[in-house]
Design an enzyme around this catalytic site. Structure first.
Site, mmCIF file in Angstrom:
data_model
loop_
_atom_site.group_PDB
_atom_site.id
_atom_site.type_symbol
_atom_site.label_atom_id
_atom_site.label_comp_id
_atom_site.label_asym_id
_atom_site.label_seq_id
_atom_site.Cartn_x
_atom_site.Cartn_y
_atom_site.Cartn_z
ATOM 1 N N GLY A 16 0.780 -1.237 0.000
ATOM 2 C CA GLY A 16 0.000 0.000 0.000
ATOM 3 C C GLY A 16 0.809 1.282 0.000
ATOM 4 N N SER A 17 2.073 1.228 -0.480
ATOM 5 C CA SER A 17 2.849 2.472 -0.465
ATOM 6 C C SER A 17 2.295 3.490 -1.468
ATOM 7 C CB SER A 17 4.337 2.199 -0.715
ATOM 8 O OG SER A 17 4.554 1.775 -2.028
ATOM 9 N N ASN A 18 1.792 3.033 -2.603
ATOM 10 C CA ASN A 18 1.187 3.979 -3.552
ATOM 11 C C ASN A 18 -0.108 4.558 -2.984
ATOM 12 O OD1 ASN A 18 2.637 4.304 -6.246
ATOM 13 N ND2 ASN A 18 2.753 2.092 -5.923
ATOM 14 N N LEU A 94 -3.662 -6.961 -7.457
ATOM 15 C CA LEU A 94 -3.155 -8.103 -8.234
ATOM 16 C C LEU A 94 -4.256 -8.974 -8.823
ATOM 17 C CD1 LEU A 94 -0.127 -9.139 -5.994
ATOM 18 C CD2 LEU A 94 -0.125 -7.768 -8.086
ATOM 19 N N ASN A 111 -4.307 2.614 -13.590
ATOM 20 C CA ASN A 111 -3.379 1.679 -12.949
ATOM 21 C C ASN A 111 -1.968 2.250 -13.000
ATOM 22 O OD1 ASN A 111 -2.408 -0.831 -11.850
ATOM 23 N ND2 ASN A 111 -1.770 -1.428 -13.912
ATOM 24 N N HIS A 113 1.986 0.888 -13.344
ATOM 25 C CA HIS A 113 2.765 -0.302 -13.693
ATOM 26 C C HIS A 113 4.248 0.025 -13.522
ATOM 27 C CE1 HIS A 113 3.445 -4.163 -15.591
ATOM 28 N NE2 HIS A 113 4.436 -3.588 -16.265
ATOM 29 N N ASP A 154 -2.727 -4.055 -19.096
ATOM 30 C CA ASP A 154 -1.661 -3.071 -19.349
ATOM 31 C C ASP A 154 -1.685 -2.458 -20.748
ATOM 32 O OD1 ASP A 154 -0.709 -3.574 -16.764
ATOM 33 O OD2 ASP A 154 0.598 -5.177 -17.456
ATOM 34 N N GLU A 183 7.364 5.792 -9.065
ATOM 35 C CA GLU A 183 5.908 5.604 -8.997
ATOM 36 C C GLU A 183 5.287 6.615 -8.047
ATOM 37 O OE1 GLU A 183 4.477 1.563 -8.350
ATOM 38 O OE2 GLU A 183 6.419 0.793 -8.962
HETATM 39 C C1 GRF Z 1 3.927 -1.283 -7.314
HETATM 40 O O1 GRF Z 1 5.198 -1.534 -7.810
HETATM 41 C C2 GRF Z 1 2.940 -1.139 -8.450
HETATM 42 O O2 GRF Z 1 3.483 -0.578 -9.592
HETATM 43 C C3 GRF Z 1 2.582 -2.559 -8.734
HETATM 44 O O3 GRF Z 1 2.540 -3.176 -7.471
HETATM 45 C C4 GRF Z 1 3.378 -2.480 -6.568
HETATM 46 C C5 GRF Z 1 2.517 -2.094 -5.418
HETATM 47 O O4 GRF Z 1 3.227 -1.528 -4.362
HETATM 48 N N1 GRF Z 1 1.375 -2.641 -9.525
HETATM 49 P P1 GRF Z 1 2.451 -0.827 -3.167
HETATM 50 O O5 GRF Z 1 1.447 -1.834 -2.623
HETATM 51 O O6 GRF Z 1 1.771 0.383 -3.707
HETATM 52 O O7 GRF Z 1 3.508 -0.497 -2.181
#
Ligand code: GRF
Length: 199
Positions: A16-18, A94, A111, A113, A154, A183
């Site tokens: 969940g870092s994004n 995922l 999304n 990627h 994608d 990202e």
């Molecule tokens: C990221 O690298 C994103 O690009 C990919 O999965 C990873 C998720 O990381 N789809 P996080 O859960 O956001 O840390």
């Protein structure tokens, strides 16, 4: 710009870092948007924990909990429609978003990627596999891509892309770290672009 904040749903499966980066960017940049739902195929994961701690509604929706894939997609669709979601952000989700949901939200699902699409994308290209493939190919650049989601993995229109170098001696892990920082820069930028384009 309209005063009405866009309602965002973020779909996650892991760390969940994004998700966190998007959450903080909305506050720091005073974007006209609010994350109102964290949806995950996993009841417990970093993203769901973060959402719970910050009072964001969480929804665990896994296909295995339903009798058929049709029931699963309609549950997802109704969850999004009931909450009047404007935009869906996939952040480490995922699973494939069901076609019915994609069709109901054209160019409203985004999304991120961890590579420079159209290269190194498609079925099976996720997580460390992406960075392993980039290193094996001998490319000198990788990066991150934010794109719309359509029915094909994608393949949706690219919104924003930024590259990072592949360095001598990189391992999949060191490259993944550099790409992840990238990202975290471009996902909020892409969100800002989308909000500006659709006030
Ligand atoms: C990221 O690298 C994103 O690009 C990919 O999965 C990873 C998720 O990381 N789809 P996080 O859960 O956001 O840390």
């Amino acid at each position: 710009m309209s005063d009405k904040k866009k309602k965002l749903a973020v779909f996650c499966s892991g760390r969940g870092s994004n998700f966190r980066t998007l959450f903080y960017a909305i506050i720091e940049r005073e974007l006209s948007a609010e994350i109102v739902l964290c949806l995950s195929n996993r009841a417990e994961c970093g993203a769901m924990d973060f959402a719970r701690n910050y009072g964001i509604e969480t929804l665990h929706l896994s296909e295995s909990l339903f009798k058929s894939s049709g029931e699963f997609s309609s549950a997802m669709l109704h969850a999004l429609q009931d909450r009047q979601i404007d935009l869906i952000l996939l952040a480490g989700y995922l699973r494939k978003v069901p076609d019915e949901v994609v069709a109901a939200f054209p160019e409203k699902i985004v999304n991120i990627h961890p590579a420079l699409l159209p290269q190194f994308g498609g079925v099976g290209m996720y997580g460390m596999r992406v960075h392993e493939a980039v290193l094996q190919s001998g490319q000198t650049r990788s990066g991150a891509t934010v794109h719309f989601v359509n029915e094909e993995y994608d393949k949706g229109r690219i919104i924003l892309q930024k590259h990072v170098p592949v360095l001598k001696g990189d391992t999949p892990e060191t490259l993944a770290r550099r790409v992840l920082e990238c990202e975290h820069r471009i996902y909020p930028d892409a969100l800002e672009i989308l909000l500006d384009e659709h006030p």
